[in-house]
Every structure is written in structure tokens, then in C-alpha cells.
Design a protein around this motif. Structure first.
Motif, PDB file in Angstrom:
ATOM      1  N   SER A 104      17.501   2.769   5.766  1.00 18.28           N
ATOM      2  CA  SER A 104      18.378   3.446   6.735  1.00 18.28           C
ATOM      3  C   SER A 104      18.068   4.924   6.899  1.00 18.28           C
ATOM      4  N   TYR A 105      17.796   5.632   5.806  1.00 16.49           N
ATOM      5  CA  TYR A 105      17.643   7.097   5.939  1.00 16.49           C
ATOM      6  C   TYR A 105      16.195   7.534   6.132  1.00 16.49           C
ATOM      7  N   HIS A 106      15.247   6.666   5.817  1.00 14.58           N
ATOM      8  CA  HIS A 106      13.840   7.083   5.878  1.00 14.58           C
ATOM      9  C   HIS A 106      12.995   6.141   6.731  1.00 14.58           C
ATOM     10  N   GLY A 107      13.650   5.306   7.511  1.00 20.27           N
ATOM     11  CA  GLY A 107      12.941   4.468   8.484  1.00 20.27           C
ATOM     12  C   GLY A 107      11.948   3.488   7.879  1.00 20.27           C
ATOM     13  N   GLU A 108      12.231   3.019   6.663  1.00 24.28           N
ATOM     14  CA  GLU A 108      11.287   2.086   6.038  1.00 24.28           C
ATOM     15  C   GLU A 108      11.425   0.714   6.704  1.00 24.28           C
ATOM     16  N   THR A 109      10.313   0.192   7.202  1.00 21.93           N
ATOM     17  CA  THR A 109      10.342  -1.089   7.922  1.00 21.93           C
ATOM     18  C   THR A 109       9.930  -2.230   6.993  1.00 21.93           C
ATOM     19  N   ASP A 110      10.152  -3.456   7.463  1.00 23.63           N
ATOM     20  CA  ASP A 110       9.751  -4.628   6.672  1.00 23.63           C
ATOM     21  C   ASP A 110       8.246  -4.623   6.406  1.00 23.63           C
ATOM     22  N   PHE A 111       7.475  -4.146   7.381  1.00 21.07           N
ATOM     23  CA  PHE A 111       6.014  -4.133   7.177  1.00 21.07           C
ATOM     24  C   PHE A 111       5.618  -3.084   6.141  1.00 21.07           C
ATOM     25  N   MET A 112       6.325  -1.947   6.152  1.00 22.94           N
ATOM     26  CA  MET A 112       6.043  -0.933   5.121  1.00 22.94           C
ATOM     27  C   MET A 112       6.391  -1.481   3.740  1.00 22.94           C
ATOM     28  N   VAL A 113       7.484  -2.206   3.674  1.00 17.20           N
ATOM     29  CA  VAL A 113       7.892  -2.803   2.392  1.00 17.20           C
ATOM     30  C   VAL A 113       6.769  -3.716   1.885  1.00 17.20           C
ATOM     31  N   ASN A 114       6.201  -4.480   2.791  1.00 18.61           N
ATOM     32  CA  ASN A 114       5.099  -5.378   2.452  1.00 18.61           C
ATOM     33  C   ASN A 114       3.884  -4.599   1.946  1.00 18.61           C
ATOM     34  N   GLU A 115       3.541  -3.517   2.660  1.00 20.70           N
ATOM     35  CA  GLU A 115       2.374  -2.716   2.244  1.00 20.70           C
ATOM     36  C   GLU A 115       2.621  -2.065   0.885  1.00 20.70           C
ATOM     37  N   LYS A 116       3.835  -1.598   0.680  1.00 20.70           N
ATOM     38  CA  LYS A 116       4.174  -0.961  -0.602  1.00 20.70           C
ATOM     39  C   LYS A 116       4.107  -1.980  -1.733  1.00 20.70           C
ATOM     40  N   ALA A 117       4.633  -3.184  -1.491  1.00 16.01           N
ATOM     41  CA  ALA A 117       4.589  -4.227  -2.531  1.00 16.01           C
ATOM     42  C   ALA A 117       3.140  -4.541  -2.893  1.00 16.01           C
ATOM     43  N   LYS A 118       2.282  -4.606  -1.868  1.00 13.80           N
ATOM     44  CA  LYS A 118       0.857  -4.904  -2.134  1.00 13.80           C
ATOM     45  C   LYS A 118       0.209  -3.781  -2.928  1.00 13.80           C
ATOM     46  N   ALA A 119       0.542  -2.525  -2.577  1.00 14.53           N
ATOM     47  CA  ALA A 119      -0.033  -1.378  -3.304  1.00 14.53           C
ATOM     48  C   ALA A 119       0.392  -1.421  -4.769  1.00 14.53           C
ATOM     49  N   LEU A 120       1.627  -1.785  -5.015  1.00 17.76           N
ATOM     50  CA  LEU A 120       2.114  -1.856  -6.399  1.00 17.76           C
ATOM     51  C   LEU A 120       1.404  -2.971  -7.158  1.00 17.76           C
ATOM     52  N   LEU A 121       1.319  -4.147  -6.529  1.00 17.14           N
ATOM     53  CA  LEU A 121       0.686  -5.290  -7.205  1.00 17.14           C
ATOM     54  C   LEU A 121      -0.771  -4.984  -7.551  1.00 17.14           C
ATOM     55  N   ALA A 122      -1.437  -4.235  -6.669  1.00 13.35           N
ATOM     56  CA  ALA A 122      -2.842  -3.885  -6.914  1.00 13.35           C
ATOM     57  C   ALA A 122      -2.974  -2.937  -8.102  1.00 13.35           C
ATOM     58  N   ASN A 123      -1.854  -2.330  -8.506  1.00 13.21           N
ATOM     59  CA  ASN A 123      -1.882  -1.389  -9.633  1.00 13.21           C
ATOM     60  C   ASN A 123      -1.028  -1.853 -10.807  1.00 13.21           C
ATOM     61  N   ALA A 124      -0.829  -3.161 -10.897  1.00 17.42           N
ATOM     62  CA  ALA A 124      -0.132  -3.769 -12.043  1.00 17.42           C
ATOM     63  C   ALA A 124       1.288  -3.244 -12.232  1.00 17.42           C
ATOM     64  N   ILE A 125       1.954  -2.924 -11.112  1.00 22.19           N
ATOM     65  CA  ILE A 125       3.368  -2.506 -11.162  1.00 22.19           C
ATOM     66  C   ILE A 125       4.195  -3.595 -10.469  1.00 22.19           C
ATOM     67  N   THR A 126       5.292  -3.976 -11.097  1.00 27.01           N
ATOM     68  CA  THR A 126       6.146  -5.038 -10.549  1.00 27.01           C
ATOM     69  C   THR A 126       7.020  -4.481  -9.429  1.00 27.01           C
ATOM     70  N   PRO A 127       6.850  -4.992  -8.194  1.00 27.78           N
ATOM     71  CA  PRO A 127       7.747  -4.536  -7.133  1.00 27.78           C
ATOM     72  C   PRO A 127       9.123  -5.183  -7.284  1.00 27.78           C
ATOM     73  N   ILE A 128      10.160  -4.392  -7.095  1.00 21.47           N
ATOM     74  CA  ILE A 128      11.528  -4.929  -7.002  1.00 21.47           C
ATOM     75  C   ILE A 128      11.892  -4.813  -5.528  1.00 21.47           C
ATOM     76  N   ILE A 129      11.754  -5.917  -4.804  1.00 23.82           N
ATOM     77  CA  ILE A 129      11.856  -5.916  -3.343  1.00 23.82           C
ATOM     78  C   ILE A 129      13.305  -6.150  -2.936  1.00 23.82           C
ATOM     79  N   CYS A 130      13.887  -5.158  -2.261  1.00 30.65           N
ATOM     80  CA  CYS A 130      15.303  -5.259  -1.892  1.00 30.65           C
ATOM     81  C   CYS A 130      15.470  -5.843  -0.492  1.00 30.65           C
ATOM     82  N   VAL A 131      16.405  -6.757  -0.374  1.00 31.00           N
ATOM     83  CA  VAL A 131      16.774  -7.330   0.919  1.00 31.00           C
ATOM     84  C   VAL A 131      18.296  -7.385   0.974  1.00 31.00           C
TER      85      VAL A 131
END
Ligand code: PGA
Length: 263
Positions: A104-131
């Protein structure tokens, strides 16, 4: 393990609260309030500058170190951003993505969430994906469609093995910071829908491995009932995670679900 064989996670989301100097006293108080044995993962998602303090003070407590956001970019001209590799270097092993406040405050879209989750997984960090849905979306009967779409978008292009390592947090917007917790029935229903959606995207076995948390005014009083639900594998806790005694009670509330599993 809980009744379905998943290890619960209790993750604190400190949001924009606390100073580094407050972390050690918090950890000391939490330590004295914690049950002797615990069968859940405990994580603190802290503001970036507090991460070294959480890592240091949390080590004796075996606290997982979490962040609240990450850049979807690996490197480059993105002033103000922090990459997944940089987080990993500081000991971060969990990171919230797609929190409704960022959407809501920073305009994060579903596609950005997807890209961020992928970036985390590529670096062995567990994404906690909020919906989660707004009150208006719930009142219009759109919760299931919306949450299923958020899940489909967040997981698009993520292979099953990597997906199994992700954590999902169902956080109805109307319950966050309001004291209006979802009923156990409402929370269980949507968490079960999330698991069914994941089973359709992947398969039942992968969906059964993904931990689904509930978040939104979870507290020491309501945690037990929520955590006893078959599809709720833990909590993402805002306000109550700032108070060590309350946070410890929520951690202790994961015990009955495990005891039931052993009966
Ligand atoms: P709350 O926040 O527990 O204060 O409702 C939860 C969250 O936003 O993650």
C-alpha cells in the motif's frame, strides 16, 4: 513438528520499531520468558540497521534473523536498495516480501513480490510471502480469488523444490494492527485455500511441505486456537512481537499442536 509434519514458525515483524540498543535487553527478557523446550523456529524480522544486533543477541536463543524487505535487483544504480546477497552476508536467513504495508505505501506489485522471492531463493534466504484481502474485498466475496491470484503471481516461475522452502503468511489487511483478529474459522479457511492453490500449481506433496502462517493481531490470548488449526503452521506477529513476555507466550502456544501430533 505439528500435526501435519511441518515445523511451526513464529516470526516477529518489528516494522519500524526499536533501536539497536534495545535489542539486547529484549533478548535477555525473551530468554527468561521462553519455555525450556521449543519445537518451533523463532525469527525476528528487524529493520536493516538492527540486523547485526539481532544476530548477536539472538545467537544464544537460536533466533532466526529476518529482514522486512529486499530489492528485486542484484546490483546496480538502485539508490537506497538492499540486495539479497547483502542480507545473506549479514546473517539474514528469512525475509518478508509483499507485506501489505509495502504494497500500500510503496507500490509493491505482485510481480515485484515474485522477483523479490526469486532473488531471496537464489541467495539461500527463505521468503515469507504475504498475501491477504482488504475488508472491502472480503465483504464483496472476493477473498479466495484474490488470494489465489496473489499466490499464483508470487510463485510464478519458481520450481517446486524451491517453492517448498518458501513460507506464506496469510494476513487479512483488516486484521493487521487493528486488534480485529480473524476468527479461527476464517483464518483456517483461507490458509487451506492457499494450500489447495499451491497443490494445483505444484502438487499435493509440495503444498504439504510449504508452511503457511497467519498474521493479523495474533496475540498471547488467541495464538493457541489459531495455531491448533490444521493449515496454520505459525504466525507473523507485529505488535505482540515487540513485547518479550507476549512473544514468548505465542512461542509457547505452538507446543499443544505438537503434543497433539504425538498422541
Ligand atoms: P500485527 O501485525 O500483529 O500488529 O497485527 C502483523 C503484521 O503486520 O505482520
Amino acid at each position: 513438528m505439528n500435526i501435519r509434519g511441518r515445523k511451526p514458525i513464529i516470526a516477529g515483524n518489528w516494522k519500524l520499531n526499536k533501536l539497536a540498543a534495545e535489542v539486547a535487553p529484549f533478548a535477555a527478557e525473551l530468554r527468561s520468558a521462553l519455555p525450556a523446550e521449543r519445537g518451533c523456529d523463532v525469527v525476528i524480522c528487524a529493520p536493516f540497521p538492527l540486523i547485526p544486533a539481532v544476530r548477536e543477541s539472538g545467537a544464544a536463543l537460536n533466533l532466526g534473523v529476518g529482514a522486512q524487505d529486499v530489492s528485486e535487483h542484484e546490483k546496480g544504480a538502485y539508490t537506497g536498495e538492499v540486495s539479497a546477497a547483502q542480507l545473506f552476508e549479514f546473517g539474514v536467513r528469512y525475509c518478508i516480501v509483499g507485506h501489505s504495508e509495502r504494497r500500500s505505501y510503496h507500490g509493491e506489485t505482485d510481480f515485484m513480490v515474485n522477483e523479490k522471492a526469486k532473488a531471496l531463493l537464489a541467495n539461500a534466504i527463505t521468503p515469507i510471502i504475504c498475501v491477504g484481502e482488504s475488508l472491502e474485498q472480503r465483504l464483496r466475496g472476493l477473498t479466495r480469488e484474490l488470494v489465489e491470484y496473489q499466490i499464483a503471481a508470487a510463485f510464478s516461475g519458481i520450481p517446486a523444490e524451491a517453492a517448498a522452502a518458501c513460507v506464506v503468511a496469510y494476513e487479512p489487511l483488516w486484521a493487521i494492527g487493528t486488534g480485529n483478529t480473524a476468527t479461527t474459522g476464517q483464518a483456517q479457511e483461507v490458509c487451506a485455500d492457499i494450500r489447495s492453490a499451491l497443490a494445483r500449481i505444484y502438487d499435493a506433496e509440495t503444498a504439504a511441505r510449504i508452511r503457511v502462517l497467519y498474521g493479523g493481531s495474533m496475540n498471547a490470548g488467541n495464538a493457541c486456537d489459531l495455531l491448533a488449526q490444521p493449515d496454520i503452521d505459525g504466525g507473523l506477529i507485529g505488535g505482540a512481537s515487540l513485547k518479550p513476555a507476549d512473544f514468548a507466550k505465542i512461542i509457547a502456544a505452538t507446543a499443544p499442536a505438537q503434543r497433539d501430533a504425538h498422541e
